[in-house]
Structure formats: C-alpha cells, structure tokens
Design a protein around this motif. Structure first.
Motif, PDB file in Angstrom:
ATOM      1  N   ILE A 176       0.846  -1.193   0.000  1.00 49.07           N
ATOM      2  CA  ILE A 176       0.000   0.000   0.000  1.00 49.07           C
ATOM      3  C   ILE A 176       0.879   1.239   0.000  1.00 49.07           C
ATOM      4  CG2 ILE A 176      -1.861   1.249   1.169  1.00 49.07           C
ATOM      5  CD1 ILE A 176      -2.375  -1.403   2.754  1.00 49.07           C
ATOM      6  N   GLY A 177       0.660   2.115  -0.951  1.00 50.49           N
ATOM      7  CA  GLY A 177       1.324   3.412  -0.957  1.00 50.49           C
ATOM      8  C   GLY A 177       0.395   4.450  -0.356  1.00 50.49           C
ATOM      9  N   VAL A 178       0.713   4.937   0.837  1.00 50.88           N
ATOM     10  CA  VAL A 178      -0.214   5.848   1.513  1.00 50.88           C
ATOM     11  C   VAL A 178      -0.186   7.243   0.908  1.00 50.88           C
ATOM     12  CG1 VAL A 178      -0.148   4.594   3.695  1.00 50.88           C
ATOM     13  CG2 VAL A 178       1.482   6.441   3.307  1.00 50.88           C
ATOM     14  N   GLY A 179       0.854   7.560   0.152  1.00 50.76           N
ATOM     15  CA  GLY A 179       0.916   8.876  -0.478  1.00 50.76           C
ATOM     16  C   GLY A 179       1.967   9.754   0.154  1.00 50.76           C
ATOM     17  N   GLY A 180       2.554  10.615  -0.650  1.00 49.40           N
ATOM     18  CA  GLY A 180       3.651  11.442  -0.177  1.00 49.40           C
ATOM     19  C   GLY A 180       3.280  12.868   0.154  1.00 49.40           C
ATOM     20  N   ASP A 181       2.029  13.264  -0.032  1.00 48.87           N
ATOM     21  CA  ASP A 181       1.626  14.633   0.285  1.00 48.87           C
ATOM     22  C   ASP A 181       1.323  14.782   1.775  1.00 48.87           C
ATOM     23  OD1 ASP A 181       1.942  15.426  -2.304  1.00 48.87           O
ATOM     24  OD2 ASP A 181      -0.184  15.358  -2.827  1.00 48.87           O
ATOM     25  N   PRO A 182       1.437  15.992   2.314  1.00 50.29           N
ATOM     26  CA  PRO A 182       1.241  16.170   3.752  1.00 50.29           C
ATOM     27  C   PRO A 182      -0.182  15.903   4.213  1.00 50.29           C
ATOM     28  CG  PRO A 182       1.549  18.291   2.655  1.00 50.29           C
ATOM     29  CD  PRO A 182       1.880  17.241   1.658  1.00 50.29           C
ATOM     30  N   ILE A 183      -1.167  16.134   3.372  1.00 49.82           N
ATOM     31  CA  ILE A 183      -2.566  15.848   3.721  1.00 49.82           C
ATOM     32  C   ILE A 183      -3.076  14.790   2.757  1.00 49.82           C
ATOM     33  CG2 ILE A 183      -4.901  16.776   3.937  1.00 49.82           C
ATOM     34  CD1 ILE A 183      -3.704  19.473   4.573  1.00 49.82           C
ATOM     35  N   HIS A 184      -3.467  13.651   3.313  1.00 48.76           N
ATOM     36  CA  HIS A 184      -3.935  12.568   2.467  1.00 48.76           C
ATOM     37  C   HIS A 184      -4.968  11.747   3.227  1.00 48.76           C
ATOM     38  CE1 HIS A 184      -0.194  11.088   4.464  1.00 48.76           C
ATOM     39  NE2 HIS A 184      -1.013  10.111   4.803  1.00 48.76           N
ATOM     40  N   GLY A 185      -5.354  10.630   2.629  1.00 47.50           N
ATOM     41  CA  GLY A 185      -6.374   9.780   3.238  1.00 47.50           C
ATOM     42  C   GLY A 185      -5.789   8.873   4.302  1.00 47.50           C
ATOM     43  N   ILE A 186      -6.025   7.574   4.165  1.00 44.46           N
ATOM     44  CA  ILE A 186      -5.599   6.609   5.173  1.00 44.46           C
ATOM     45  C   ILE A 186      -4.087   6.685   5.379  1.00 44.46           C
ATOM     46  CG2 ILE A 186      -5.268   4.709   3.546  1.00 44.46           C
ATOM     47  CD1 ILE A 186      -6.604   2.892   5.685  1.00 44.46           C
ATOM     48  N   GLY A 187      -3.662   6.516   6.643  1.00 44.74           N
ATOM     49  CA  GLY A 187      -2.251   6.653   6.970  1.00 44.74           C
ATOM     50  C   GLY A 187      -1.604   5.340   7.344  1.00 44.74           C
ATOM     51  N   MET A 188      -0.349   5.414   7.727  1.00 45.80           N
ATOM     52  CA  MET A 188       0.419   4.224   8.096  1.00 45.80           C
ATOM     53  C   MET A 188      -0.225   3.467   9.251  1.00 45.80           C
ATOM     54  SD  MET A 188       4.480   5.050   7.845  1.00 45.80           S
ATOM     55  CE  MET A 188       5.333   4.651   6.294  1.00 45.80           C
ATOM     56  N   ARG A 189      -0.698   4.193  10.246  1.00 46.21           N
ATOM     57  CA  ARG A 189      -1.262   3.532  11.423  1.00 46.21           C
ATOM     58  C   ARG A 189      -2.477   2.689  11.053  1.00 46.21           C
ATOM     59  NH1 ARG A 189      -2.688   5.808  17.428  1.00 46.21           N
ATOM     60  NH2 ARG A 189      -4.084   4.115  18.029  1.00 46.21           N
ATOM     61  N   GLU A 190      -3.402   3.253  10.287  1.00 42.64           N
ATOM     62  CA  GLU A 190      -4.605   2.508   9.912  1.00 42.64           C
ATOM     63  C   GLU A 190      -4.262   1.301   9.049  1.00 42.64           C
ATOM     64  OE1 GLU A 190      -5.896   6.933   9.970  1.00 42.64           O
ATOM     65  OE2 GLU A 190      -4.098   5.758   9.525  1.00 42.64           O
ATOM     66  N   CYS A 191      -3.313   1.478   8.115  1.00 42.95           N
ATOM     67  CA  CYS A 191      -2.893   0.355   7.269  1.00 42.95           C
ATOM     68  C   CYS A 191      -2.211  -0.724   8.097  1.00 42.95           C
ATOM     69  CB  CYS A 191      -1.956   0.844   6.169  1.00 42.95           C
ATOM     70  SG  CYS A 191      -2.744   1.905   4.941  1.00 42.95           S
ATOM     71  N   LEU A 192      -1.433  -0.302   9.075  1.00 41.13           N
ATOM     72  CA  LEU A 192      -0.752  -1.245   9.953  1.00 41.13           C
ATOM     73  C   LEU A 192      -1.762  -2.091  10.724  1.00 41.13           C
ATOM     74  CD1 LEU A 192       1.945  -2.239  11.112  1.00 41.13           C
ATOM     75  CD2 LEU A 192       1.844  -0.350  12.742  1.00 41.13           C
ATOM     76  N   GLU A 193      -2.791  -1.463  11.242  1.00 43.77           N
ATOM     77  CA  GLU A 193      -3.840  -2.206  11.949  1.00 43.77           C
ATOM     78  C   GLU A 193      -4.459  -3.260  11.037  1.00 43.77           C
ATOM     79  OE1 GLU A 193      -6.687  -0.011  14.349  1.00 43.77           O
ATOM     80  OE2 GLU A 193      -5.435   1.771  14.133  1.00 43.77           O
ATOM     81  N   LEU A 194      -4.760  -2.876   9.800  1.00 43.61           N
ATOM     82  CA  LEU A 194      -5.393  -3.805   8.860  1.00 43.61           C
ATOM     83  C   LEU A 194      -4.484  -4.983   8.528  1.00 43.61           C
ATOM     84  CD1 LEU A 194      -7.035  -1.206   6.459  1.00 43.61           C
ATOM     85  CD2 LEU A 194      -8.246  -2.747   8.013  1.00 43.61           C
ATOM     86  N   LEU A 195      -3.211  -4.717   8.292  1.00 42.54           N
ATOM     87  CA  LEU A 195      -2.293  -5.791   7.919  1.00 42.54           C
ATOM     88  C   LEU A 195      -1.977  -6.706   9.097  1.00 42.54           C
ATOM     89  CD1 LEU A 195       0.138  -3.917   5.509  1.00 42.54           C
ATOM     90  CD2 LEU A 195      -1.475  -5.712   4.907  1.00 42.54           C
ATOM     91  N   LEU A 196      -1.906  -6.162  10.288  1.00 42.33           N
ATOM     92  CA  LEU A 196      -1.658  -7.016  11.450  1.00 42.33           C
ATOM     93  C   LEU A 196      -2.850  -7.925  11.742  1.00 42.33           C
ATOM     94  CD1 LEU A 196       0.203  -4.585  13.883  1.00 42.33           C
ATOM     95  CD2 LEU A 196       1.180  -6.427  12.498  1.00 42.33           C
ATOM     96  N   GLU A 197      -4.033  -7.514  11.329  1.00 46.46           N
ATOM     97  CA  GLU A 197      -5.233  -8.343  11.503  1.00 46.46           C
ATOM     98  C   GLU A 197      -5.433  -9.320  10.352  1.00 46.46           C
ATOM     99  OE1 GLU A 197      -8.372  -5.551  11.874  1.00 46.46           O
ATOM    100  OE2 GLU A 197      -7.797  -4.890  13.898  1.00 46.46           O
TER     101      GLU A 197
END
Length: 293
Positions: A176-197
């Motif tokens: 998952i590429g969360v995006g390189g801009d300062p304001i974006h959608g889903i972040g690392m933390r939310e993606c991390l939760e999903l992948l750990l589950e």
C-alpha cells in the motif's frame, strides 16, 4: 485475504480518457484487475479501452456495480473528482495525482468525515496484491505472492523493497502506498492495523521518510498493540537538511519535528526492527521471520 483489493473488486477510473489514465488502466487490466468503466465529464456515452465512459461517478457505479475508483485527474480538478466519488459512497478511492493544492485536500478530508469511503492518497503509487490485481502505477515483475505486507510513503523505495523481499525467498501479501503529500487519506497507522489483523500477512514493512508524523503514530499504536507479527522499518533521510523539501511535499523536516532520527527512536521504542540500510531490508525481513519461527 488481501487488504483493500481482491478478485471481486470492480474498478472505475476517473480520468481514464487522458494519457496517464489510458496507459495505466491498460496495464492494470493486463495484470488482471477488473476495470469496469471510466468517468470523464463531457465524454459520457463513449467507449474507451473497450469500456464504457460515464459522465458521473454515481451513474457509473449504479450501472457497473463498481466498488473502487482510481483517480488520474489533473491537480486542479482532482479534489472535485474525489469528492464526487465520496458523495457517491464509493467504498475505496485511490488517487495517484500529485501536487494537489493543500486547501483542496483539506476539503477532501472534510468530505470524508462520517462517510463510507476509504481514500488512499493523493500522490499514491496505489495498491498491489501479487497475482490478484493492482490499483495504481507501480512497476510489476519482481513481486510474488507471500506473507509480507508493505506500507510505504515512497514509490521508488517500494519497488526496491518488493524486489528484495522476493529475492529473499519471500513474497508480498498487500503493498500500500499511503501517499507522499502532507494531507492525504488513510495513513500508516490505519494500514498497519489492517495488515496485522490480516491472516495472510506474517510481518509488515514500513517504508518511512522525513516529514509529518506518520511513523510516530504507527509507533504509538504498536506500543500498545499485542502482536506476534514482526514489524520492520526503513526510515530514509538521516542526512537530509532541515527546513528543505526533499522530493515531494510531505518530505520536509522542520526544526525539532519530523526528522528521521526521531522517527527511528520512536519506532525502536515500540519494538520495531530498523533496517540499517535500504539495501538490507529484504535480509532484515528474512532474519525477523526466521527468528520468529
């Protein structure tokens, strides 16, 4: 199962008739992604890439049953395209467009509140599930199905890490590429939760860089999470000068905030194994999984 993207995902492309949309949607279809149509205002009723083109996302979603959209709309109109998809209650929107005005992204974030849409990006290389589909612009060829989930702020480093993980005899579950801009959608933390589950993900790699608080928020989550899955991180930019943007809008370390060393300290304190160099990520992942076994 994969996160966000599977064989049942039905994709619309907003901006499909432009050069970038045409090129990358064709590559996505070749890879196996189920693209069902496009949306370009003023070109509704036409056919492009042997797919129907619609005026509006709501009409396209109703006619095709699409449950994901990828945005290739130029920066000036990209926010309006995302908000249209959000208002159509599109479950997943991936935005590749970069350099969208910051105030426009503030409007997009406001539209997301209380809605049903998960936004990945903007300035995202997309989502890749090896052997299943890709929703974005990432290179393919070195990826393999496996158990390593990857979350990244950097497109080029993602390609490098995918190749290293494969070379180490492993493979990827979801990238998952969360995006390189300062304001974006889903972040690392939310993606991390999903992948750990995710049952198919055995460990997670975080690819971070200077600027923002993505990595610190992931560390805060991990500090309180109970997981047996190893988390490995590569943080680049240790030698980057302060107060100077590096590469894209989100890669900016200010005095006392967002520097690489601080991110590494936060992640190490949360139990994350830090890859010592970009060329050693694959080997670090292999060692972490071997020790777990």
């Amino acid at each position: 199962m994969a996160v966000f993207l599977n064989r049942e995902t039905r994709v619309l492309c907003q901006g499909m008739t432009g050069w970038a949309g045409t090129y990358h949607v064709a590559r996505m279809m070749e890879y196996g992604t189920q693209v069902v149509g496009g949306v370009t205002p003023g070109k509704g009723g036409r056919s492009h890439l042997n797919l129907p083109v619609y005026e509006r996302v709501a009409d396209a979603r109703r006619e095709t049953g699409a449950n994901a959209s990828i945005v290739f709309v130029p920066p000036a109109n990209a926010a309006a395209a995302m908000i249209e998809a959000i208002e159509a209650e599109m479950p997943l929107v991936v935005t590749v467009t970069e350099r969208i005005p910051t105030l426009d992204m503030v409007r997009v974030r406001s539209a997301l509140k209380g809605g049903r849409t998960t936004l990945v990006g903007a300035n995202s290389q997309g989502i890749l599930v090896p052997g299943v589909g890709k929703l974005g612009v990432m290179a393919t060829g070195s990826e393999r199905p496996g158990g390593v989930g990857i979350i990244s702020r950097s497109a080029s480093l993602t390609s490098e890490v995918v190749a290293q993980v494969t070379a180490a005899g492993l493979g990827q579950s979801t990238t998952i590429g969360v995006g390189g801009d300062p304001i974006h959608g889903i972040g690392m933390r939310e993606c991390l939760e999903l992948l750990l589950e995710d049952a198919d993900t055995e460990c997670v790699v975080l690819i971070g860089e200077i600027g923002g608080t993505e990595e610190e928020e992931a560390a805060e989550y991990l500090a309180g999470a109970r997981t047996s899955k190893p988390v490995i991180a590569l943080i680049v930019g240790l030698e980057a000068p302060l107060d100077r943007r590096m590469g894209h809008a989100g890669a900016l370390a200010l005095s006392g905030k967002g520097d690489a060393a601080g991110k590494i300290r936060a992640l190490e304190a949360a139990g994350v194994r830090i890859a010592p160099s970009a060329h050693l990520v694959g080997e670090t992942v292999r060692q972490a999984l071997a020790e777990r076994s």
